[in-house]
Design a protein around this motif. Structure first.
Motif, PDB file in Angstrom:
ATOM      1  N   LEU A 639      48.975  49.048  17.054  1.00  0.00           N
ATOM      2  CA  LEU A 639      49.152  50.481  16.794  1.00  0.00           C
ATOM      3  C   LEU A 639      47.956  51.065  16.052  1.00  0.00           C
ATOM      4  N   GLY A 640      47.238  50.237  15.312  1.00  0.00           N
ATOM      5  CA  GLY A 640      46.031  50.693  14.625  1.00  0.00           C
ATOM      6  C   GLY A 640      44.766  50.463  15.419  1.00  0.00           C
ATOM      7  N   GLY A 641      44.899  49.942  16.660  1.00  0.00           N
ATOM      8  CA  GLY A 641      43.726  49.698  17.492  1.00  0.00           C
ATOM      9  C   GLY A 641      42.939  48.470  17.091  1.00  0.00           C
ATOM     10  N   ASN A 642      43.578  47.533  16.400  1.00  0.00           N
ATOM     11  CA  ASN A 642      42.897  46.323  15.941  1.00  0.00           C
ATOM     12  C   ASN A 642      43.145  45.157  16.891  1.00  0.00           C
ATOM     13  N   ASN A 643      42.239  44.197  16.849  1.00  0.00           N
ATOM     14  CA  ASN A 643      42.377  42.995  17.667  1.00  0.00           C
ATOM     15  C   ASN A 643      43.378  42.024  17.042  1.00  0.00           C
ATOM     16  N   ILE A 644      43.902  41.127  17.886  1.00  0.00           N
ATOM     17  CA  ILE A 644      44.911  40.157  17.442  1.00  0.00           C
ATOM     18  C   ILE A 644      44.316  38.752  17.495  1.00  0.00           C
ATOM     19  N   SER A 645      44.500  38.022  16.413  1.00  0.00           N
ATOM     20  CA  SER A 645      44.015  36.641  16.353  1.00  0.00           C
ATOM     21  C   SER A 645      45.192  35.678  16.402  1.00  0.00           C
ATOM     22  N   LEU A 646      44.873  34.397  16.429  1.00  0.00           N
ATOM     23  CA  LEU A 646      45.911  33.378  16.506  1.00  0.00           C
ATOM     24  C   LEU A 646      46.846  33.451  15.302  1.00  0.00           C
ATOM     25  N   GLU A 647      46.296  33.673  14.118  1.00  0.00           N
ATOM     26  CA  GLU A 647      47.136  33.707  12.913  1.00  0.00           C
ATOM     27  C   GLU A 647      48.114  34.873  12.913  1.00  0.00           C
ATOM     28  N   ASP A 648      47.826  35.902  13.697  1.00  0.00           N
ATOM     29  CA  ASP A 648      48.680  37.091  13.721  1.00  0.00           C
ATOM     30  C   ASP A 648      49.962  36.901  14.527  1.00  0.00           C
ATOM     31  N   ILE A 649      50.075  35.812  15.303  1.00  0.00           N
ATOM     32  CA  ILE A 649      51.247  35.635  16.169  1.00  0.00           C
ATOM     33  C   ILE A 649      52.234  34.618  15.600  1.00  0.00           C
ATOM     34  N   LYS A 650      51.984  34.180  14.395  1.00  0.00           N
ATOM     35  CA  LYS A 650      52.773  33.088  13.819  1.00  0.00           C
ATOM     36  C   LYS A 650      54.272  33.407  13.788  1.00  0.00           C
ATOM     37  N   ARG A 709      38.166  25.952  25.665  1.00  0.00           N
ATOM     38  CA  ARG A 709      39.539  26.027  25.143  1.00  0.00           C
ATOM     39  C   ARG A 709      39.742  27.224  24.209  1.00  0.00           C
ATOM     40  N   GLU A 710      38.702  27.595  23.447  1.00  0.00           N
ATOM     41  CA  GLU A 710      38.840  28.774  22.591  1.00  0.00           C
ATOM     42  C   GLU A 710      39.039  30.031  23.433  1.00  0.00           C
ATOM     43  N   GLU A 711      38.313  30.123  24.540  1.00  0.00           N
ATOM     44  CA  GLU A 711      38.488  31.272  25.435  1.00  0.00           C
ATOM     45  C   GLU A 711      39.892  31.256  26.042  1.00  0.00           C
ATOM     46  N   TYR A 712      40.381  30.073  26.369  1.00  0.00           N
ATOM     47  CA  TYR A 712      41.723  29.952  26.939  1.00  0.00           C
ATOM     48  C   TYR A 712      42.780  30.455  25.948  1.00  0.00           C
ATOM     49  N   VAL A 713      42.680  30.005  24.695  1.00  0.00           N
ATOM     50  CA  VAL A 713      43.644  30.425  23.673  1.00  0.00           C
ATOM     51  C   VAL A 713      43.576  31.935  23.467  1.00  0.00           C
ATOM     52  N   GLU A 714      42.349  32.470  23.426  1.00  0.00           N
ATOM     53  CA  GLU A 714      42.179  33.908  23.224  1.00  0.00           C
ATOM     54  C   GLU A 714      42.796  34.702  24.379  1.00  0.00           C
ATOM     55  N   LEU A 715      42.565  34.253  25.619  1.00  0.00           N
ATOM     56  CA  LEU A 715      43.127  34.950  26.777  1.00  0.00           C
ATOM     57  C   LEU A 715      44.646  34.818  26.819  1.00  0.00           C
ATOM     58  N   LEU A 716      45.142  33.675  26.394  1.00  0.00           N
ATOM     59  CA  LEU A 716      46.587  33.448  26.370  1.00  0.00           C
ATOM     60  C   LEU A 716      47.257  34.421  25.387  1.00  0.00           C
ATOM     61  N   ILE A 717      46.672  34.515  24.206  1.00  0.00           N
ATOM     62  CA  ILE A 717      47.214  35.437  23.208  1.00  0.00           C
ATOM     63  C   ILE A 717      47.101  36.884  23.686  1.00  0.00           C
ATOM     64  N   GLN A 718      45.958  37.198  24.293  1.00  0.00           N
ATOM     65  CA  GLN A 718      45.749  38.565  24.783  1.00  0.00           C
ATOM     66  C   GLN A 718      46.802  38.942  25.825  1.00  0.00           C
ATOM     67  N   HIS A 719      47.089  38.023  26.737  1.00  0.00           N
ATOM     68  CA  HIS A 719      48.062  38.328  27.781  1.00  0.00           C
ATOM     69  C   HIS A 719      49.473  38.414  27.205  1.00  0.00           C
ATOM     70  N   ARG A 720      49.809  37.484  26.319  1.00  0.00           N
ATOM     71  CA  ARG A 720      51.173  37.434  25.783  1.00  0.00           C
ATOM     72  C   ARG A 720      51.482  38.631  24.887  1.00  0.00           C
ATOM     73  N   PHE A 721      50.522  39.028  24.059  1.00  0.00           N
ATOM     74  CA  PHE A 721      50.824  40.031  23.040  1.00  0.00           C
ATOM     75  C   PHE A 721      50.163  41.385  23.279  1.00  0.00           C
ATOM     76  N   VAL A 722      49.294  41.486  24.266  1.00  0.00           N
ATOM     77  CA  VAL A 722      48.645  42.776  24.545  1.00  0.00           C
ATOM     78  C   VAL A 722      48.936  43.228  25.967  1.00  0.00           C
TER      79      VAL A 722
END
Length: 882
Positions: A639-650, A709-722
């Motif tokens: 909602l604030g236009g910020n990016n999401i990292s792995l720690e944000d989905i805990k 693998r870092e790109e994979y995790v980033e894309l996975l999070i992006q798809h799941r939460f964005v």
């Protein structure tokens, strides 16, 4: 050391003093002095201006861009000057139609054409319409003055009438105005002071009617300048004759006031050169605390704050849609330096004095107004292309002195402000509520930050040093920040503020609720159709109506007012975020937190409901109502236009979080041996069946290894939460933006808060309800604190479960969650009223006014029985409330 004693001020003062004194006598020989002569005077005096008691002529003529006064006190003085320059010729050009005379200085080798150009520059008469007659013959353009036998005191005639100019009436009117002022300054008999003002009023009326084309220079104002009317008015102001000073002050004030009230904004801004002359001329002869000077300086500030200065003489710049005029950076900077000096002196005085001394709001506003065009002019220069390097150790391509001095001013004033902020923190410890005259500090800091943005490293220097003043900065915001100012510049650095000050600033981004019932959006809702009917009332309403506030009433119930509205917000939010309605899902690790449901499309109207939810949440925040809802971090960040990292989905997906952590922590050799068996795809469940989605094109054929693998995790999070909830989040944000006014304000609102801040604003206090705090904020009507019923009541409440207290609080106030400050954060105290009802009846409440009413129960057992009934969740909602 005060700013006036500092190297910066001395440098400013000396530099501009040199500019005023740097007058080349060669320029004098080619300058035109326009002097009004009496029409019946057969022998015009080449120096008719009166001298003051001290022997100095107060009429400051426009002989130099910086208006250096070269007043002569007598004819003999001027004659002596002429003898000092044997090549200079003084002669007179008399207008046939008006009887006015021009006094010209020239050289024998000047051409007649050059003289014609001078005449055109001051009269506006086109050269093609001019004919100069001397001794009965017309002078030819290509002849020199020597060839025409023109000697000192020669008299020429200009054949040409004022009506041949583009604005003859204006020329004649200003000409008469200046002539009358001249006669007043001479002290002539029979000249009435009252005759001057009508001429000025007529001129201003003429200007308002004709100077409306912002694409061309304002001709009437140019005429006013060309005929030296500002200098004449200042001459009158400095005149020793009785009544002249008062008359001049009234005229100058009338010019300023009428220009502001009568002229369109673009033309009003073009009055700046006139008022600039007033400032320079009055400032040179009167003290800087002169009221008329201060008025002129303030008016000039209001005129130039939206101007483009320093690069164009056109009076409107279509490329930037801002008016421009012939005001230069060199004209503006002395006022910036002068006001910086005033502010610094006041700040120093406030530190040294025990009294409350605050910088003048007028001085601060003028400082800001002069800085705006100055900063814009510096940034406009193509030579910079970015930030100005510091320290400034070399000559800059343009505005060199101003750029260096502005940086020095920034450091000087910022140092003084910080010293005051340090002192403030000490004062707050001693007397927390004492006002030390600090109301202008935020405005000064805003302007200093604006200067810092011009220089490399200066803005970082500003914010890093301001960190030491977090306490005083937060206090200033809570005490002085109001809706009529822009505080986005502070919100960009939310880490410098505490929760209360951040909340105070973002709440001002929301509309202000109104008290007028006729302007409220009315809703009549059936409890059995709460979500559906609320959806219709809120979604279909015009945003302007919702911003005015809400009036809520439930069907078949008599209760109305703020208490019912608080109850509606709580109930409708509980329905919106109920997982059974498929709009939001609760986070597994914290069931109080919610995230948009990727599968919400099972409801065809799901996007409209997200839009509705965004509006409701914005309205709840606007009305300062805690609804008991918490957002998941991933949702909040989007909602604030910020990016999401792995720690944000805990919290939102602990299983995915754990899996991603294992992938990133696994031994690289093991990963490269394809132990994971993963490709760039994601499996999702949709309507009871599994579906494979590629994270990018041909992702199913790309194996995850230690390098990607870092790109994979980033894309996975992006798809799941964005990606999977992008539409839902966008519609929620649109609904929220409808209430706050625009999308960028919606993003700023969430970007300016920490998640914990929003928790406190939206959910309320996380602490259990304190009975002692509750009791301390309760007052009584009909009962005394020592009555047995009051003693029994608090003893029973103290033995209740946490949930029972929440239900009782809801029954009493329509609030199940207190603000983070506890009961102190409520709009008012709570009240217990003694009712005359039968002791067989249950307590009742007036939730709008935080009133709980009950009769004088005969025993504690009876009271406990009654309270146990209303603290059941299904009973406490609305039963017995008004």
């Amino acid at each position: 050391m005060s700013f006036r004693d500092s190297p910066a001020f001395d440098f400013v003062h000396q530099r501009f003093k040199r500019k005023l004194e740097d007058f080349d006598d060669d320029d004098l020989s080619s300058e035109l002095t326009f002097v009004r002569m009496r029409k019946d005077d057969p022998n015009p005096n080449p120096n008719p201006l009166p001298s003051t008691a001290s022997g100095n002529n107060p009429f400051l003529t426009r002989q130099h861009p910086h208006f250096q006064s070269r007043a002569s006190t007598s004819t003999s003085t001027q004659d002596a000057a002429l003898l000092s320059y044997p090549n200079r010729i003084q002669f007179f050009v008399r207008m046939i139609s008006g009887g006015n005379t021009l006094v010209l200085h020239g050289k024998p080798d000047d051409t007649v054409k050059f003289i014609h150009e001078k005449i055109q520059s001051v009269t506006g008469i086109p050269m093609i319409e001019q004919r100069l007659i001397y001794r009965g013959r017309q002078l030819q353009w290509d002849h020199t003055l020597a060839e025409c036998m023109i000697k000192n005191d020669a008299g020429l005639h200009l054949v040409g009438r004022m009506r041949s100019t583009e604005h003859p009436q204006a020329w004649q009117l200003v000409d008469d105005l200046v002539s009358t002022i001249y006669r007043l300054c001479k002290g002539e008999k029979g000249v009435c002071l009252k005759s001057v003002k009508p001429k000025l009023i007529e001129f201003l009326n003429m200007t308002a009617k004709n100077d409306v084309d912002r694409d061309h220079p304002a001709p009437h104002l140019n005429i006013f300048l060309s005929l030296c009317a500002p200098a004449a008015l200042v001459m009158l102001y400095m005149s020793p004759h009785e009544g002249n000073r008062e008359c001049a002050e009234e005229l100058i004030r009338h010019f300023i006031d009428s220009s502001r009230d009568m002229l369109p904004k673009p033309i009003y801004s073009q009055c700046a050169p006139v008022v600039l002359e007033f400032c320079k001329l009055i400032g040179r002869t009167a003290p800087h605390d002169d009221p008329l000077y201060n008025l002129c300086r303030g008016s000039l500030a209001s005129m130039v704050e939206d101007l483009r200065i320093g690069r164009s003489l056109r009076n409107y710049d279509n490329s930037c849609n801002k008016p421009v005029t012939n005001i230069a950076v060199e004209d503006i900077f002395p006022f910036v330096a002068e006001l910086a000096s005033l502010l610094s002196d006041t700040l120093v005085s406030s530190m040294e004095s025990s009294d409350s001394i605050s910088p003048s709001p007028c001085d601060v506003n003028n400082f800001a107004a002069f800085l705006r065009p100055l900063r814009a002019a510096i940034k406009d220069q193509p030579d910079f292309g970015g930030l100005i390097p510091t320290p400034i150790r070399y000559s800059l391509p343009c505005y060199s002195d101003e750029i260096k001095l502005l940086y020095i001013l920034f450091l000087e004033v910022f140092e003084k402000v910080q010293m005051c902020l340090d002192k403030m923190e000490g004062d707050l410890v001693i007397e927390e509520t004492e006002d030390g005259g600090w109301d202008q500090y935020l405005a000064i800091l805003k302007e200093l930050r604006g200067i810092a943005k011009l220089y490399q490293g200066a803005e970082d220097f500003f914010w890093v040093n301001l960190k030491r003043n977090k306490v005083s900065l937060s206090y200033l915001i809570l005490r002085y920040a109001t809706r009529d100012e822009d505080y986005k510049w502070i919100l960009e650095h939310k880490e410098l503020l505490d929760f209360e000050s951040r909340r105070h600033l973002v709440m001002m981004l929301l509309p202000e609720t109104k008290d007028e019932y006729e302007e409220l959006h009315e809703m009549l809702i059936d409890r059995s159709q709460l979500l559906a009917e609320s959806f219709e009332y809120i979604t279909r309403a015009d945003p302007d109506m919702l911003r005015g506030g809400l009036f809520m009433e439930f069907k078949y119930e008599e209760a109305t007012g703020p208490g019912v509205l608080r109850e509606w917000f709580f109930l409708v939010c509980r329905e919106i975020f109920n997982p059974q309605n498929a709009l939001f899902v609760a986070c597994p690790n914290d069931r109080r937190r919610f995230f948009p449901n990727p599968a919400s499309k099972v409801d065809p109207l799901h996007l409209e409901y997200f839009y509705f939810a965004g509006r409701v949440i914005a309205l709840a925040l606007m009305h300062k109502i805690q609804v008991g809802i918490l957002f998941d971090r991933a949702f909040f960040l989007q909602l604030g236009g910020n990016n999401i990292s792995l720690e944000d989905i805990k919290d939102a997906d602990p299983y995915l979080y754990s899996s991603c952590k294992k992938i990133l922590d696994m031994d690289p050799l093991t990963v490269d041996q394809d132990a994971l068996g993963l490709t760039f795809v994601r499996e999702i469940e949709e309507l009871g069946s599994m579906k494979v989605v590629e994270l990018f094109a041909d992702g199913k054929n790309i194996v995850v290894n230690s390098r990607n693998r870092e790109e994979y995790v980033e894309l996975l999070i992006q798809h799941r939460f964005v990606t999977s909830v992008a539409e839902q989040v966008n519609h929620f944000a649109r609904g929220f933006a409808d209430i706050v006014g625009e999308e960028k304000i919606q993003k700023l609102f969430f970007k300016s808060l920490e998640l914990e801040d929003l928790d406190g604003m939206l959910h309320g206090s996380e602490s259990s309800v304190s009975v002692e705090d509750w009791k301390a904020h309760t007052e009584y009507n009909g009962y005394w604190e020592t009555d047995p019923q009051i003693y029994w009541f608090w003893k029973i409440v103290g033995e209740m479960t946490s949930e029972q207290r929440k239900v009782l609080l809801f029954f009493w106030t329509s609030l199940k969650h207190l603000p983070v400050e506890g009961f102190e954060g409520l709009a008012s105290k709570l009240y217990i009223y003694k009712s005359n009802d039968s002791v067989d009846l249950l307590p009742s409440s007036h939730t709008c006014f935080y009133r709980l009413c009950f009769p004088a129960y005969p025993s504690m057992a009876v009271m406990q029985e009654r309270l146990n009934i209303i603290t059941q969740d299904h009973v406490g909602c609305s039963f017995g409330t008004w």
